[in-house]
Design an enzyme around this catalytic site. Structure first.
Site, short mmCIF file in Angstrom:
data_model
loop_
_atom_site.label_atom_id
_atom_site.label_comp_id
_atom_site.label_asym_id
_atom_site.label_seq_id
_atom_site.Cartn_x
_atom_site.Cartn_y
_atom_site.Cartn_z
CG HIS A 247 -4.10 11.11 9.96
ND1 HIS A 247 -4.27 11.70 8.73
CD2 HIS A 247 -2.80 11.29 10.29
CE1 HIS A 247 -3.12 12.20 8.32
NE2 HIS A 247 -2.22 11.98 9.26
CD GLU B 143 -1.24 14.20 1.98
OE1 GLU B 143 -0.44 14.01 2.91
OE2 GLU B 143 -1.01 14.97 1.04
#
Length: 227
Positions: free
Chosen positions: A115, A140
């Site tokens: 991320h 995501e």
């Protein structure tokens, strides 16, 4: 394969652990339904304990080729369950090139890895070109784009959310009246749609030009009625 929803499969799963936000379930069904039973090649970045790999196989069917990437060497044990697993940094272009050479082109790429903004951008740059026309690239947990811990921040240049906004602009570049500011590029001819959800971005790939002639899209004067 089953016709159960992703949520039904997830909640009935009794294998390796997996953790997902509940509002992701409907998003998965919306975008992934058409690949079920079609033996897709799926690449997931960030596999943790491996439960998601098992769930994807249940969801897409036994014919699906499921490939995983994780930085944790312990994830290699998942190969015993019949999955293809690579250990390494998702921002490593050499690693991604080896995966693309062996398994590409992909139908679906799911980035649920570090991320961190540089990793998200590096993976997209290497893997979006390796998608089939008609494939999907899903990122995501994009709420991290607003967190300093992941090099994010509101409207901070270089976050994946800001980059995705630029991809929307590039998708429309054929209509730009100032090509010095917004000129068509590779994304313009391959991005068909960009979907923003809470913590998920989905980018659809589709060749938008005639490969034989190089012609670009144009508007057609379709009209109904007699007015």
């Amino acid at each position: 394969m089953t016709d159960r929803s992703f949520e039904e499969i997830f909640r009935a799963h009794a294998g390796r652990p997996s953790m997902k936000w509940g509002h992701y379930f409907e998003i998965y069904d919306t975008h992934f339904q058409r690949f079920r039973g079609a033996a897709p090649v799926v690449l997931e970045i960030g596999i943790r304990k491996g439960g998601s790999l098992q769930i994807w196989r249940d969801y897409f069917g036994d014919g699906a080729r499921i490939v995983g990437i994780d930085i944790d060497p312990a994830c290699r044990a998942l190969e015993a369950d019949g999955f293809d697993v690579f250990i390494g940094d998702q921002g490593d272009p050499a690693l991604l090139a080896r995966i693309v050479e062996r398994f590409g082109p992909f139908d679906i790429v799911i980035d649920d890895g570090s991320h961190r903004m540089e990793d998200l951008k590096a993976s997209f740059a290497a893997l979006f070109p390796a998608l089939q026309s008609g494939g999907l690239y899903m990122v995501e947990d994009t709420h991290t784009c607003y967190m300093a811990e992941y090099d994010g921040g509101y409207r901070r240049s270089g976050t994946f959310v800001e980059n995705a906004k630029h991809i929307v602009d590039q998708m429309h570049a054929f209509h730009s009246e100032d090509r010095a500011v917004l000129a068509p590029n590779g994304l313009t001819v391959t991005v068909n749609a960009v979907h923003f959800y809470d913590s998920i971005i989905v980018i659809e790939k589709r060749n938008r030009f005639d490969e034989a002639t190089g012609a670009v899209p144009r508007r057609e004067g379709l009209r109904s009625g007699t007015g």
